[in-house]
Design a protein around this motif. Structure first.
Motif, short mmCIF file in Angstrom:
data_model
loop_
_atom_site.label_atom_id
_atom_site.label_comp_id
_atom_site.label_asym_id
_atom_site.label_seq_id
_atom_site.Cartn_x
_atom_site.Cartn_y
_atom_site.Cartn_z
N LYS A 1 0.83 -1.22 0.00
CA LYS A 1 0.00 0.00 0.00
C LYS A 1 0.86 1.26 0.00
N SER A 2 1.94 1.19 -0.76
CA SER A 2 2.85 2.34 -0.80
C SER A 2 3.80 2.20 -1.97
N VAL A 3 3.88 3.24 -2.80
CA VAL A 3 4.85 3.26 -3.89
C VAL A 3 6.26 3.41 -3.33
N THR A 4 6.38 4.21 -2.27
CA THR A 4 7.69 4.47 -1.66
C THR A 4 8.31 3.19 -1.12
N ARG B 1 -7.39 9.36 -7.03
CA ARG B 1 -8.20 10.45 -6.48
C ARG B 1 -8.42 10.29 -4.99
N ALA B 2 -8.23 9.05 -4.49
CA ALA B 2 -8.47 8.79 -3.07
C ALA B 2 -7.39 9.44 -2.21
N SER B 3 -7.79 9.86 -1.01
CA SER B 3 -6.83 10.50 -0.10
C SER B 3 -5.80 9.51 0.41
N GLY B 4 -6.22 8.25 0.65
CA GLY B 4 -5.30 7.20 1.04
C GLY B 4 -5.09 6.23 -0.11
N PHE B 5 -4.37 5.16 0.15
CA PHE B 5 -4.12 4.19 -0.91
C PHE B 5 -5.37 3.35 -1.14
N ARG B 6 -5.74 3.17 -2.43
CA ARG B 6 -6.88 2.33 -2.76
C ARG B 6 -6.76 1.79 -4.17
N LEU B 7 -7.05 0.50 -4.32
CA LEU B 7 -7.12 -0.10 -5.65
C LEU B 7 -8.49 0.18 -6.24
N THR B 8 -8.54 0.31 -7.54
CA THR B 8 -9.84 0.38 -8.21
C THR B 8 -10.44 -1.03 -8.22
N ASP B 9 -11.68 -1.14 -8.65
CA ASP B 9 -12.29 -2.46 -8.77
C ASP B 9 -11.51 -3.32 -9.74
N ALA B 10 -11.04 -2.68 -10.84
CA ALA B 10 -10.24 -3.42 -11.82
C ALA B 10 -8.91 -3.84 -11.20
N GLY B 11 -8.34 -2.98 -10.36
CA GLY B 11 -7.07 -3.31 -9.70
C GLY B 11 -7.21 -4.48 -8.75
N THR B 12 -8.33 -4.52 -8.03
CA THR B 12 -8.58 -5.64 -7.12
C THR B 12 -8.71 -6.95 -7.88
N ARG B 13 -9.42 -6.90 -9.01
CA ARG B 13 -9.59 -8.12 -9.81
C ARG B 13 -8.27 -8.54 -10.44
N PHE B 14 -7.51 -7.55 -10.92
CA PHE B 14 -6.25 -7.89 -11.58
C PHE B 14 -5.23 -8.45 -10.60
N LEU B 15 -5.30 -8.07 -9.33
CA LEU B 15 -4.34 -8.55 -8.34
C LEU B 15 -4.38 -10.07 -8.24
N GLU B 16 -5.57 -10.66 -8.35
CA GLU B 16 -5.68 -12.12 -8.30
C GLU B 16 -4.95 -12.76 -9.48
N TYR B 17 -5.12 -12.19 -10.66
CA TYR B 17 -4.44 -12.71 -11.84
C TYR B 17 -2.93 -12.46 -11.75
N ALA B 18 -2.56 -11.31 -11.20
CA ALA B 18 -1.14 -10.97 -11.09
C ALA B 18 -0.41 -11.98 -10.21
#
Length: 301
Positions: A16-19, A51-68
Motif C-alpha cells: 500500500k505504498s509506492v515508496t 483520487r483517493a486521499s489514502g491508498f486504494r485499488l480500483t475495482d479493476a485493480g482488485t480483480r487484476f491482483l488475483e491474476y497478477a
C-alpha cells in the motif's frame, strides 16, 4: 505483458505504498509509478485510484491482483522447472531474533553462501515485533521470530521451538536439582519485557505465589551471559545458545525441578514470488532452518 511491471503492481498493492515498494524492488519511486502506468495503458484500465486521499485499488485493480499473483506464481514454477536462476549478485534480506543469531543463523548463511555464492546478505537482528513490522513494510524478505508475523499476503511457518533452561555460574550448576524456591533466592534475568520468555517467567512466578519477584529484563544475550558469569544472578536462555558458550564462559545449565516452556520459532515471508534466484535462496534458507531446528527438537514424552 512485462512481468516486472506486474511484480511492481503486486508489491504496491501489498505494501500500500509506492515508496516502500520502490525500496523493496531497489527502484526509484518514479520507476515504480511508470511501470504501473505502463501496465494500466496496456490493460486499458486504471489499477490505482489516484483520487483517493489514502491508498486504494480500483475495482479493476482488485480483480487484476488475483491474476497478477497467478502470473508470478506461474513464472516461478516455470523457472524452477526449466530455467536457471540468475548468476549475477542479488540481495537477500534476512531478519532474526538474537536467539537465532546465537544458534544457527551463521551456519545458515555459510551454507547458503557455499551453494549460491552470488548471494549478498543484508542481516538484521532485532526483537520480534520490530522484525514483523519491517517485513510488513517490505524492508525484509524473510524473518525468523518468536511469534507469527501475520498479515494479508504473509506466510507464517512454524519451526521446532528452542528448549529454554535456567543458567547460572558454574559453581551453582554443580549442585543437585534446584527447586523453584531455591531459584527464587537469586536475582532472575531474562529477555526484554514483553518477550515470550519474560512473560513465561513472570507467569510461572505468579502461579507459584511469588508474583512480587522482580525479573531483570536484558535485551542482549551477550550481556545476560556476562552478568551470569559475574555472579549477578540466574538467567533463562535457549539451551542451544548455552551449549555454544559453555567453553567460553564460566556458566552452566542448572538442574531444576521447574521446567520452562520452550521458545516458539516462526519463519515468515511474503507470498509474492520474487526473482527466481531470490526464491531459490529463500527456499534453501527455510530448508536449512527446518532441518536444524528439527535436529535440536525437544524429545517427545
Amino acid at each position: 505483458m512485462n512481468l516486472r511491471f506486474v511484480e511492481a503492481f503486486v508489491w504496491v498493492a501489498r505494501l500500500k505504498s509506492v515508496t516502500r515498494s520502490a525500496k523493496k524492488l531497489y527502484l526509484t519511486q518514479s520507476a515504480v509509478s511508470n511501470r504501473i502506468a505502463a501496465l494500466e495503458e496496456e490493460l486499458g484500465v486504471q489499477l490505482l485510484d489516484r483520487r483517493a486521499s489514502g491508498f486504494r485499488l480500483t475495482d479493476a485493480g482488485t480483480r487484476f491482483l488475483e491474476y497478477a499473483d497467478q502470473l508470478l506464481a506461474m513464472q516461478s514454477e516455470l523457472m524452477n522447472e526449466l530455467g536457471t536462476p540468475e548468476q549475477h549478485p542479488f540481495s537477500l534480506r534476512v531478519g532474526a531474533i538474537e536467539s537465532v543469531l546465537h544458534t544457527w543463523l551463521i551456519p545458515l548463511v555459510d551454507n547458503l553462501k557455499k551453494n549460491m555464492p552470488q548471494t549478498e546478505f543484508e542481516l538484521t537482528i532485532e526483537m520480534t515485533h520490530v522484525l514483523g513490522e519491517q517485513l510488513r513494510q517490505g524492508m525484509l524478505d524473510l524473518v525468523f521470530t518468536a511469534t507469527p508475523v501475520s498479515g494479508n499476503g504473509i506466510v507464517d511457518e512454524a519451526l521446532e521451538p528452542l528448549e529454554m533452561v535456567f543458567v547460572g555460574p558454574t559453581e551453582l550448576a554443580d549442585l543437585g536439582p534446584l527447586t523453584l524456591q531455591e531459584i527464587l533466592a537469586h536475582d532472575i534475568m531474562t529477555f526484554q519485557r514483553g518477550s515470550l520468555p519474560h512473560a513465561a517467567l513472570t507467569e510461572m512466578f505468579r502461579a507459584s505465589g511469588s508474583a512480587n519477584k522482580h525479573v531483570h529484563a536484558i535485551s542482549s544475550i551477550s550481556a545476560l551471559v556476562r552478568l551470569v558469569e559475574g555472579g549477578f544472578g540466574i538467567s533463562t536462555l535457549p539451551k542451544a545458545v548455552v551449549g555454544q558458550l559453555l567453553s567460553k564462559y564460566r556458566i552452566g545449565i542448572l538442574d531444576t525441578t521447574q521446567k520452562l516452556p520452550p521458545l516458539p520459532l516462526f519463519a515468515s515471508y511474503w507470498d509474492i514470488f520474487p526473482a527466481p534466484a531470490v526464491q531459490q535462496a529463500m527456499n534453501q534458507a527455510l530448508q536449512f532452518a527446518k532441518e536444524w531446528t528439527a535436529s535440536e527438537a525437544l524429545p517427545v514424552h
